[in-house]
Design a protein around this motif. Structure first.
Motif, PDB file in Angstrom:
ATOM      1  N   GLU A 138       0.822  -1.208   0.000  1.00 25.09           N
ATOM      2  CA  GLU A 138       0.000   0.000   0.000  1.00 25.09           C
ATOM      3  C   GLU A 138       0.855   1.256   0.000  1.00 25.09           C
ATOM      4  OE1 GLU A 138      -3.599   1.983   2.663  1.00 25.09           O
ATOM      5  OE2 GLU A 138      -2.188   0.578   3.561  1.00 25.09           O
ATOM      6  N   SER A 453      -3.425   4.860  -2.539  1.00 26.60           N
ATOM      7  CA  SER A 453      -2.990   3.666  -3.264  1.00 26.60           C
ATOM      8  C   SER A 453      -4.081   3.075  -4.149  1.00 26.60           C
ATOM      9  CB  SER A 453      -2.526   2.596  -2.264  1.00 26.60           C
ATOM     10  OG  SER A 453      -3.559   2.270  -1.366  1.00 26.60           O
ATOM     11  N   ASP A 471      -7.134  -5.582   2.323  1.00 23.35           N
ATOM     12  CA  ASP A 471      -7.706  -4.623   3.269  1.00 23.35           C
ATOM     13  C   ASP A 471      -8.168  -5.328   4.550  1.00 23.35           C
ATOM     14  OD1 ASP A 471      -7.226  -2.619   1.468  1.00 23.35           O
ATOM     15  OD2 ASP A 471      -9.272  -2.554   0.673  1.00 23.35           O
TER      16      ASP A 471
END
Length: 541
Positions: A138, A453, A471
């Motif tokens: 990220e 990102s 995530d």
């Protein structure tokens, strides 16, 4: 049942029945001289293991099973007859081909896993490494800057998002020019040069096609953006676009905002004035009895449009009700505020950008202290704006950085900066909450990604699944020391870093000083005060 296996030199006798029924098979080593009888062993041969099979006989003593010298056709004449009638059963595993091959060309090959945690003792360490790699990826792909929208020659102080449009945004600068940008195509839809004499201090939309502007020339002007670029052909030479209406005032205007549904708008100057679009004079003047300084910002509440909020240079924050035509509450703070913004999803929450390097959120039902303090800027905060989702907001500061905050998280915001960007005077979210726009005193309107990102363009289903998985890993392992450190780390310019270190040193020195003063005074005379209790000095009703 017994099996004989071996080579020409040495062999092994395997007793599949054991000493008793149900026991594991035994492997018995045969002596060297047993090789002479190997070619005379009775058939058949096992198809699975390739060794000779012997059926136990009642006439054969147990000692004969442990010595290959007695295994002979002459000794056991009935063994061959019995072995011929013996059948070997072979179990074959059969699987459906459709379960092990891709359903369509290009699909991944199905993988079957055993999810029993006892079979995967290293699953948590492996997942932690994946979370750490996801956090690092990220930061590697964090490239928030998209483009700079040029056109202004002086500082950009006002940005206004067009209603019911995702791509259009208007900007106004100190050179008196107003430009309507299309962010998607990065072009100018219309341009109004010389809209005001001097800088344009306020900008807002009246509806989809009309825009209101105010400036230091003491005028409020309404423009039609559809015809703003057209000029009068009867006039010789270059001509200026003409506004639809001009509302003259008596003082310099600092801010303007339009009612959500009604054809009225409010302006901020020495007092708060409410105007009607059909009249050239204000229909209402609102002021607080003890307020003597100028008003620098004003905003209508989007959910309750009759409620109006303003900030002033005398460090005040005031709430008005246009139905009664008077100020309802007045709050005096430690330092003056530079900008304000109402939450789009929580009608009673308002955000203030202060001169003391902090941002504050207040609940207007209880104004004695803020609900949250946001600390990261190292200089005055000049602008702020909520995301349309109400879960985050953006702020721009005198320290030449743009920061994106999560609602309720007072530290560690996302930090955006460039080498050429100067002091940020205006900041705004796009209508779809995916982009952030900033206006600075270098004359540029910059477009940033709200998620640094995030990949722009087409995202396939597999990419979306991978992004969601990463995530989820980062959210699950955010309390880990290494993962949290990578997620919090941000590269900032050296002057900002040095200023932040100096600010922390000064705050620590102040804390130590107060602690020593408390230690050397009589017990109970000096009590520590919470940080939120220090913000508001007085509240007047």
């Amino acid at each position: 049942m017994c099996c004989l296996e071996g080579s020409a030199a040495v062999g092994t006798l395997i007793d599949h029945d054991g000493e008793g029924g149900g026991q594991a098979p035994r492997r018995l080593n045969l002596p060297q001289q047993a090789s002479t009888h190997w070619d005379r062993l009775p058939g058949p041969v096992c198809e699975s293991c390739g060794i000779h099979v012997l059926q136990k006989s009642s006439i054969a003593p147990r000692a004969h099973w442990q010595c290959a010298q007695f295994v002979d056709r002459t000794v056991f004449p009935d063994i061959q007859k019995r072995l011929i009638n013996t059948m070997v059963k072979i179990s074959v595993l059969q699987h459906a081909t459709s379960k092990h091959l891709p359903a369509r060309p290009g699909d991944p090959t199905p993988v079957h896993r055993n999810l029993d945690p006892l079979h995967h003792p290293f699953s948590r360490p492996r997942e932690r490494i994946r979370a750490l790699n996801a956090a690092k990826m990220e930061r590697i792909f964090a490239k928030p800057f998209i483009a700079a929208l040029e056109g202004h020659v002086d500082a950009v102080e006002a940005l206004a998002r067009r209603p019911n449009s995702v791509t259009d945004i208007a900007s106004a600068s100190w050179d008196g020019e107003i430009i309507l940008h299309n962010v998607g195509r990065r072009t100018h839809l219309s341009k109004i040069p010389g809209a005001h004499q001097g800088k344009v201090s306020g900008l807002c939309w009246a509806d989809q096609d009309r825009i209101l502007s105010c400036g230091v020339d003491r005028n409020i002007k309404m423009w039609d953006v559809r015809t703003a670029g057209e000029t009068d052909p009867s006039e010789a030479g270059p001509s200026q676009p003409r506004p639809l209406t001009v509302f003259p005032g008596k003082g310099t205007f600092h801010s303007i905002d339009h009612h959500r549904t009604d054809p009225i708008f409010a302006t901020a100057s020495t007092i708060v004035q409410v105007w009607d679009e059909t009249k050239s004079a204000p229909v209402m003047d609102i002021t607080f009895s003890t307020s003597a300084e100028s008003v620098t910002g004003i905003r209508f509440n989007p959910s309750e449009p009759s409620v109006l909020a303003s900030i002033g240079s005398d460090r005040t924050f005031i709430l008005y009700d246009i139905r009664t035509g008077k100020a309802e509450r007045r709050v005096v703070m430690q330092m003056k505020n530079n900008d304000l913004s109402w939450s789009p999803t929580f009608p009673t929450s308002i955000l203030l950008a202060s001169e003391d390097h902090n941002l504050y959120t207040f609940d207007i039902r209880r104004l004695n202290n803020p609900t949250q303090i946001y600390k990261a800027h190292v200089s005055a905060v000049t602008s702020c704006d909520w995301s349309p989702t109400g879960t985050e907001f953006v702020s721009g500061g005198w320290d030449r950085t743009l920061r994106i905050w999560k609602e309720g998280h007072g530290t560690h915001p996302e930090v955006y900066h460039t080498k050429r960007m100067q002091r940020v005077l205006a900041a705004a979210f796009s209508a779809d909450a995916r982009f952030v726009l900033s206006g600075s005193d270098d004359g540029n309107v910059r477009v940033w990604k709200a998620n640094a990102s995030e990949k722009l363009g087409i995202v396939t289903a597999r990419e979306r699944a991978a992004i969601e998985y990463r995530d989820a890993l980062k959210e699950r392992w955010k309390t880990d020391a290494q993962v949290g450190k990578v997620q919090r780390s941000r590269h900032i310019p050296k002057p900002v870093y040095k200023a932040g270190a100096l600010k922390r040193t000064m705050e620590e020195a102040q804390r130590v000083k107060e602690e020593r003063r408390r230690r050397h005074t009589r017990a109970g005379e000096s009590k520590p005060k919470a940080e939120r209790k220090k913000v508001v000095i007085a509240e007047q009703v």
